[in-house]
Design an enzyme around this catalytic site. Structure first.
Site, short mmCIF file in Angstrom:
data_model
loop_
_atom_site.label_atom_id
_atom_site.label_comp_id
_atom_site.label_asym_id
_atom_site.label_seq_id
_atom_site.Cartn_x
_atom_site.Cartn_y
_atom_site.Cartn_z
N ARG A 46 -47.83 -116.13 109.65
CA ARG A 46 -48.84 -115.07 109.49
C ARG A 46 -48.16 -113.75 109.13
O ARG A 46 -48.67 -112.96 108.34
CB ARG A 46 -49.72 -114.93 110.74
CG ARG A 46 -50.68 -113.74 110.65
CD ARG A 46 -51.96 -113.87 111.51
NE ARG A 46 -51.75 -114.53 112.78
CZ ARG A 46 -51.15 -113.96 113.85
NH1 ARG A 46 -50.72 -112.72 113.79
NH2 ARG A 46 -51.00 -114.63 114.97
N TYR A 98 -68.02 -105.96 91.17
CA TYR A 98 -68.10 -107.38 91.50
C TYR A 98 -69.11 -107.55 92.65
O TYR A 98 -69.06 -106.80 93.63
CB TYR A 98 -66.71 -107.87 91.93
CG TYR A 98 -66.71 -109.29 92.43
CD1 TYR A 98 -66.88 -110.35 91.56
CD2 TYR A 98 -66.56 -109.58 93.78
CE1 TYR A 98 -66.90 -111.65 92.01
CE2 TYR A 98 -66.57 -110.88 94.24
CZ TYR A 98 -66.75 -111.91 93.35
OH TYR A 98 -66.78 -113.20 93.80
N ASP A 170 -59.47 -102.19 91.45
CA ASP A 170 -59.50 -103.65 91.35
C ASP A 170 -59.08 -103.96 89.91
O ASP A 170 -59.81 -103.69 88.96
CB ASP A 170 -60.91 -104.17 91.65
CG ASP A 170 -61.00 -105.69 91.59
OD1 ASP A 170 -60.23 -106.31 90.83
OD2 ASP A 170 -61.87 -106.26 92.29
N LYS A 195 -58.29 -115.48 89.58
CA LYS A 195 -58.68 -115.33 88.19
C LYS A 195 -57.45 -115.42 87.27
O LYS A 195 -56.83 -116.46 87.22
CB LYS A 195 -59.46 -114.02 88.02
CG LYS A 195 -60.52 -113.78 89.11
CD LYS A 195 -61.65 -114.79 89.10
CE LYS A 195 -62.55 -114.72 90.33
NZ LYS A 195 -63.12 -113.40 90.61
#
Ligand SMILES: *Cc1c(COP(=O)(O)O)cnc(C)c1O
Length: 380
Positions: A46, A98, A170, A195
């Protein structure tokens, strides 16, 4: 090193003891300590994992950032970034975001006390008009989704910094191959690595790239506290995708320009939204701040029936959500990506039942154009 070389060789001087050419998948949750007072590089996945770390450093170098952190999805990356805010902080965000980001801001962050104002950030004056004494963040997507509006990143950075706020960008649509927001003054960059970075529609991923060490430390603290990191195998897939990012983006850009020009000639297409068309609003700004236009095109067709017909008839394009992969996709934002945006607002923005969004892939452009031509104009 130039960008294309960096995608492959960013780490040439830090090979592991076996000299592996390809980053191995280090599928271990925990790591054995060398001794009580002898720290190891890794302790628990983690906090950090060798495969993920390798990818993070690669993405940081591609964006020109101080550091980067990889998460299990783009939405996790956005969620972590928004945790840099406190209740009472005010955010100005692009109105054409988005859909998932919009839902997070409105239905989660706002309920937790963060204040939001949405603005057409392609209009610098509209952003200035929304500034308040507690404004701490300007959050933008450029080009925006799905209306392809272009926001001037440098101008936003200046506005944000004058009022002691940060600028988050973004950068999913253009990737650092075409646009590097941190070098234009942004403080933090977000990616849906699902993407273009991954590029093959086979893994979800997200990145937060911090412009400074100070922001990087804060992001790392939040991330190691809440979790949501990218798994080793998925890190491997995204790193493999990045090796071909530049050639994919070049082909996608070339295909998209030809497809946009073709769509413009069709009477059934009422409007083509593509930032690479010289007549499009924002063309001068994107030409200045980016090296390419990307592969996202939206269209408005002449009727709802035609929209349905196109989605049912395409054979090379696939009717599917998402974007940025090698395969060309077409989607119906009203029913998919922007289904959670209230209908009245959606219609006002033009995301109506005649509005379709295309993600151009790397196929031969003649096949893509033939497919669209047949789907749009073919007889019953
Ligand atoms: C897809 C997308 C996201 C969300 O990313 P996921 O990986 O699907 O969680 C965020 N921003 C943009 C611009 C996107 O296209």
């Amino acid at each position: 090193m130039k960008f294309e070389t960096l995608c492959l060789h960013a780490d040439n001087n830090q090979k592991d003891e076996w000299g592996t050419l390809t980053t191995p998948i280090c599928q271990s949750a925990t790591f054995v300590h060398k001794g009580v007072n002898t720290p190891s590089d890794y302790s628990y996945s983690r906090l950090s994992n060798p495969t993920r770390r390798h990818l993070e450093q690669l993405v940081a170098s591609l964006e020109g950032g101080a550091d980067a952190y990889a998460f299990s999805s783009g939405m996790t990356a956005i969620t972590v970034s928004m945790m840099l805010l406190k209740p009472g902080d005010h955010v100005i965000a692009t109105d054409d975001l988005y859909g998932g980001a919009l839902r997070l801001f409105r239905n989660v962050n706002a309920d937790n006390g963060v204040e939001f104002d949405f603005a057409d950030t392609s209009d610098t004056e509209a952003v200035k008009a929304k500034i308040k004494p507690n404004t701490r963040l300007i959050y933008i997507e450029t080009p925006s989704n799905p209306l392809m509006k272009v926001t001037d990143i440098k101008a936003m950075a200046e506005i944000a910094h004058v009022c002691n706020a940060l600028l988050f960008v973004d950068n999913t649509f253009l990737t650092p191959y075409f646009q590097k927001p941190l070098l234009l003054g942004a403080d933090l960059v977000i990616h849906s690595g699902t993407k273009y970075l991954g590029g093959h529609n086979d893994a979800l991923a997200g990145f937060v790239v911090a412009g400074t060490r100070e922001i990087a430390e804060k992001v790392l603290f939040i991330s190691k506290t809440i979790g949501g990191q990218l798994a080793p195998f998925d890190s491997f897939l995204i790193e493999r995708g990045i090796k071909t990012l530049p050639i994919r983006m070049d082909r996608i850009n070339e295909n998209a320009l030809k497809i946009a020009e073709f769509l413009k000639t069709l009477p059934a297409i009422k409007k083509v939204y593509y930032v690479g068309l010289p007549e499009s609003k924002g063309y001068d700004i994107i030409s200045k701040q980016a090296k390419g236009f990307g592969g996202m095109i939206s269209i408005e067709v002449d009727s709802k029936e035609r929209a349905g017909k196109i989605l049912g008839r395409v054979k090379v394009f696939q009717y599917a959500e998402s974007l940025g992969g090698v395969d060309s996709l077409i989607t119906y934002p009203m029913l998919q990506t922007h289904a959670d945006v209230p209908e009245e607002e959606r219609n006002r923005r033009g995301i109506n039942d005649r509005f379709l969004r295309i993600s151009v892939g790397i196929e031969n452009v003649d096949d893509l154009i033939d497919d669209l031509d047949r789907a749009i104009n073919g007889e019953e």
